[in-house]
Design a protein around this motif. Structure first.
Motif, PDB file in Angstrom:
ATOM      1  N   GLU A  26       0.932  -1.271  -0.120  1.00  8.29           N
ATOM      2  CA  GLU A  26      -0.071   0.007   0.074  1.00  8.29           C
ATOM      3  C   GLU A  26       0.628   1.247  -0.156  1.00  8.29           C
ATOM      4  OE1 GLU A  26      -2.333  -0.694   3.487  1.00  8.29           O
ATOM      5  OE2 GLU A  26      -3.738  -1.993   2.486  1.00  8.29           O
ATOM      6  N   LEU A  27       2.086   1.188   0.663  1.00 10.83           N
ATOM      7  CA  LEU A  27       3.061   2.203   0.590  1.00 10.83           C
ATOM      8  C   LEU A  27       3.816   2.423  -0.524  1.00 10.83           C
ATOM      9  CD1 LEU A  27       4.122   1.997   4.314  1.00 10.83           C
ATOM     10  CD2 LEU A  27       2.581   3.697   3.212  1.00 10.83           C
ATOM     11  N   GLY A  28       3.572   1.537  -1.741  1.00  5.80           N
ATOM     12  CA  GLY A  28       4.329   1.555  -2.878  1.00  5.80           C
ATOM     13  C   GLY A  28       5.511   0.855  -3.112  1.00  5.80           C
ATOM     14  N   ASP A  29       5.739  -0.173  -2.133  1.00  5.97           N
ATOM     15  CA  ASP A  29       6.835  -1.095  -2.409  1.00  5.97           C
ATOM     16  C   ASP A  29       6.600  -2.157  -3.200  1.00  5.97           C
ATOM     17  OD1 ASP A  29       8.899  -3.025  -1.503  1.00  5.97           O
ATOM     18  OD2 ASP A  29       9.172  -2.340   0.472  1.00  5.97           O
ATOM     19  N   ALA A  30       7.451  -2.089  -4.523  1.00  8.31           N
ATOM     20  CA  ALA A  30       7.035  -3.066  -5.396  1.00  8.31           C
ATOM     21  C   ALA A  30       7.854  -4.607  -5.028  1.00  8.31           C
ATOM     22  CB  ALA A  30       7.890  -2.569  -6.826  1.00  8.31           C
ATOM     23  N   ARG A  31       9.034  -4.454  -4.289  1.00  4.38           N
ATOM     24  CA  ARG A  31       9.656  -5.938  -3.991  1.00  4.38           C
ATOM     25  C   ARG A  31       8.270  -6.470  -2.777  1.00  4.38           C
ATOM     26  NH1 ARG A  31      14.316  -8.002  -4.348  1.00  4.38           N
ATOM     27  NH2 ARG A  31      13.894  -6.930  -6.351  1.00  4.38           N
ATOM     28  N   ALA A  32       7.546  -5.766  -2.133  1.00  3.69           N
ATOM     29  CA  ALA A  32       6.455  -6.355  -1.209  1.00  3.69           C
ATOM     30  C   ALA A  32       5.362  -7.067  -2.048  1.00  3.69           C
ATOM     31  CB  ALA A  32       5.991  -5.326  -0.137  1.00  3.69           C
ATOM     32  N   MET A  33       5.082  -6.277  -3.150  1.00  2.71           N
ATOM     33  CA  MET A  33       4.187  -6.727  -4.254  1.00  2.71           C
ATOM     34  C   MET A  33       4.501  -7.980  -4.718  1.00  2.71           C
ATOM     35  SD  MET A  33       3.174  -3.011  -5.915  1.00  2.71           S
ATOM     36  CE  MET A  33       2.821  -1.714  -5.138  1.00  2.71           C
ATOM     37  N   ALA A  34       5.709  -8.223  -4.996  1.00  2.00           N
ATOM     38  CA  ALA A  34       6.321  -9.538  -5.562  1.00  2.00           C
ATOM     39  C   ALA A  34       6.102 -10.460  -4.688  1.00  2.00           C
ATOM     40  CB  ALA A  34       7.737  -9.489  -6.095  1.00  2.00           C
ATOM     41  N   HIS A  35       6.412 -10.309  -3.366  1.00  2.00           N
ATOM     42  CA  HIS A  35       6.193 -11.279  -2.392  1.00  2.00           C
ATOM     43  C   HIS A  35       4.758 -11.725  -2.146  1.00  2.00           C
ATOM     44  CE1 HIS A  35      10.689 -11.274  -1.577  1.00  2.00           C
ATOM     45  NE2 HIS A  35      10.483  -9.749  -0.740  1.00  2.00           N
ATOM     46  N   ASP A  48      -5.241 -13.615  -7.276  1.00  2.00           N
ATOM     47  CA  ASP A  48      -4.421 -12.549  -6.436  1.00  2.00           C
ATOM     48  C   ASP A  48      -3.083 -12.361  -6.862  1.00  2.00           C
ATOM     49  OD1 ASP A  48      -6.765 -11.538  -4.980  1.00  2.00           O
ATOM     50  OD2 ASP A  48      -6.697 -13.292  -3.694  1.00  2.00           O
ATOM     51  N   ALA A  49      -2.370 -13.622  -6.941  1.00  2.00           N
ATOM     52  CA  ALA A  49      -0.980 -13.781  -7.205  1.00  2.00           C
ATOM     53  C   ALA A  49      -0.685 -12.889  -8.350  1.00  2.00           C
ATOM     54  CB  ALA A  49      -0.423 -15.057  -7.269  1.00  2.00           C
ATOM     55  N   ARG A  50      -1.480 -12.957  -9.540  1.00  2.00           N
ATOM     56  CA  ARG A  50      -1.406 -12.378 -10.683  1.00  2.00           C
ATOM     57  C   ARG A  50      -1.472 -10.782 -10.624  1.00  2.00           C
ATOM     58  NH1 ARG A  50      -1.161 -14.156 -15.478  1.00  2.00           N
ATOM     59  NH2 ARG A  50      -1.731 -16.112 -14.989  1.00  2.00           N
ATOM     60  N   HIS A  51      -2.467 -10.529  -9.815  1.00  2.00           N
ATOM     61  CA  HIS A  51      -2.719  -9.071  -9.349  1.00  2.00           C
ATOM     62  C   HIS A  51      -1.393  -8.601  -8.872  1.00  2.00           C
ATOM     63  CE1 HIS A  51      -4.454  -5.275  -8.060  1.00  2.00           C
ATOM     64  NE2 HIS A  51      -3.931  -5.735  -6.718  1.00  2.00           N
ATOM     65  N   TRP A  52      -1.065  -9.226  -7.724  1.00  2.00           N
ATOM     66  CA  TRP A  52       0.295  -8.429  -7.205  1.00  2.00           C
ATOM     67  C   TRP A  52       1.665  -8.506  -7.899  1.00  2.00           C
ATOM     68  CZ3 TRP A  52      -0.446  -4.802  -3.881  1.00  2.00           C
ATOM     69  CH2 TRP A  52      -1.436  -4.767  -3.091  1.00  2.00           C
ATOM     70  N   TYR A  53       1.556  -9.648  -8.758  1.00  2.00           N
ATOM     71  CA  TYR A  53       2.742  -9.661  -9.600  1.00  2.00           C
ATOM     72  C   TYR A  53       2.806  -8.738 -10.468  1.00  2.00           C
ATOM     73  CZ  TYR A  53       4.200 -14.452  -8.097  1.00  2.00           C
ATOM     74  OH  TYR A  53       4.543 -15.689  -7.313  1.00  2.00           O
ATOM     75  N   ARG A  54       1.499  -8.236 -11.183  1.00  2.00           N
ATOM     76  CA  ARG A  54       1.430  -7.373 -12.261  1.00  2.00           C
ATOM     77  C   ARG A  54       1.612  -5.804 -11.658  1.00  2.00           C
ATOM     78  NH1 ARG A  54      -3.156  -8.591 -14.096  1.00  2.00           N
ATOM     79  NH2 ARG A  54      -2.517  -9.791 -15.583  1.00  2.00           N
ATOM     80  N   ARG A  55       1.193  -5.721 -10.340  1.00  2.00           N
ATOM     81  CA  ARG A  55       1.290  -4.449  -9.908  1.00  2.00           C
ATOM     82  C   ARG A  55       2.829  -4.172  -9.641  1.00  2.00           C
ATOM     83  NH1 ARG A  55      -2.408  -2.325  -5.949  1.00  2.00           N
ATOM     84  NH2 ARG A  55      -0.725  -0.499  -5.737  1.00  2.00           N
ATOM     85  N   ALA A  57       5.238  -5.559 -10.991  1.00  2.00           N
ATOM     86  CA  ALA A  57       6.074  -5.498 -12.273  1.00  2.00           C
ATOM     87  C   ALA A  57       5.752  -4.054 -13.046  1.00  2.00           C
ATOM     88  CB  ALA A  57       5.569  -6.537 -13.342  1.00  2.00           C
ATOM     89  N   GLU A  58       4.841  -3.519 -12.909  1.00  2.00           N
ATOM     90  CA  GLU A  58       4.469  -2.136 -13.300  1.00  2.00           C
ATOM     91  C   GLU A  58       5.041  -1.231 -12.698  1.00  2.00           C
ATOM     92  OE1 GLU A  58       0.272  -1.735 -12.683  1.00  2.00           O
ATOM     93  OE2 GLU A  58      -0.394  -2.979 -14.511  1.00  2.00           O
ATOM     94  N   LEU A  59       5.858  -1.558 -11.560  1.00  2.00           N
ATOM     95  CA  LEU A  59       6.721  -0.481 -10.736  1.00  2.00           C
ATOM     96  C   LEU A  59       8.111  -1.018 -11.171  1.00  2.00           C
ATOM     97  CD1 LEU A  59       4.827  -0.042  -7.247  1.00  2.00           C
ATOM     98  CD2 LEU A  59       4.788   1.427  -9.530  1.00  2.00           C
ATOM     99  N   GLY A  60       8.263  -1.979 -11.670  1.00  2.00           N
ATOM    100  CA  GLY A  60       9.792  -2.219 -12.307  1.00  2.00           C
ATOM    101  C   GLY A  60      10.549  -3.313 -11.418  1.00  2.00           C
ATOM    102  N   ASP A  61       9.963  -3.897 -10.685  1.00  2.00           N
ATOM    103  CA  ASP A  61      10.440  -4.954  -9.981  1.00  2.00           C
ATOM    104  C   ASP A  61      10.895  -6.263 -10.627  1.00  2.00           C
ATOM    105  OD1 ASP A  61      11.109  -5.984  -6.975  1.00  2.00           O
ATOM    106  OD2 ASP A  61      10.186  -7.536  -7.794  1.00  2.00           O
ATOM    107  N   PRO A  62      12.083  -6.499 -10.563  1.00  2.00           N
ATOM    108  CA  PRO A  62      12.564  -7.742 -11.764  1.00  2.00           C
ATOM    109  C   PRO A  62      11.903  -9.066 -11.223  1.00  2.00           C
ATOM    110  CG  PRO A  62      14.370  -6.933 -10.649  1.00  2.00           C
ATOM    111  CD  PRO A  62      13.072  -5.797 -10.182  1.00  2.00           C
TER     112      PRO A  62
END
Length: 80
Positions: A26-35, A48-55, A57-62
């Protein structure tokens, strides 16, 4: 915050990790989104997994980019 969430995942405490990782995401941490994608994938909640991976990825987390691609390839193989 992401580090704590990841530690909880590694310790197989996914349910405890979710609120920690959600707050970081929620604070914008892309790595947390990947986790989060990893946790939801592990729990069998693909949407839900696809949603967070996509979010993430959109922020550039490899890692999110890689995991989203892997999830997509797996789905394509299963469907034919």
């Amino acid at each position: 915050m992401t580090g704590l969430g990841y530690f909880l995942v590694l310790d197989q405490r996914e349910e405890e990790a979710l609120p920690v990782l959600l707050r970081a995401a929620e604070l914008g941490d892309a790595r947390a989104m990947a986790h989060l994608g990893d946790v939801y994938d592990f729990l069998g909640e693909e949407a839900d997994a696809r949603h967070w991976y996509r979010r993430g990825a959109e922020l550039g987390d490899p890692i999110a980019v890689q995991d989203l691609a892997a999830l997509t390839r797996m789905r394509e193989r299963e469907s034919g």
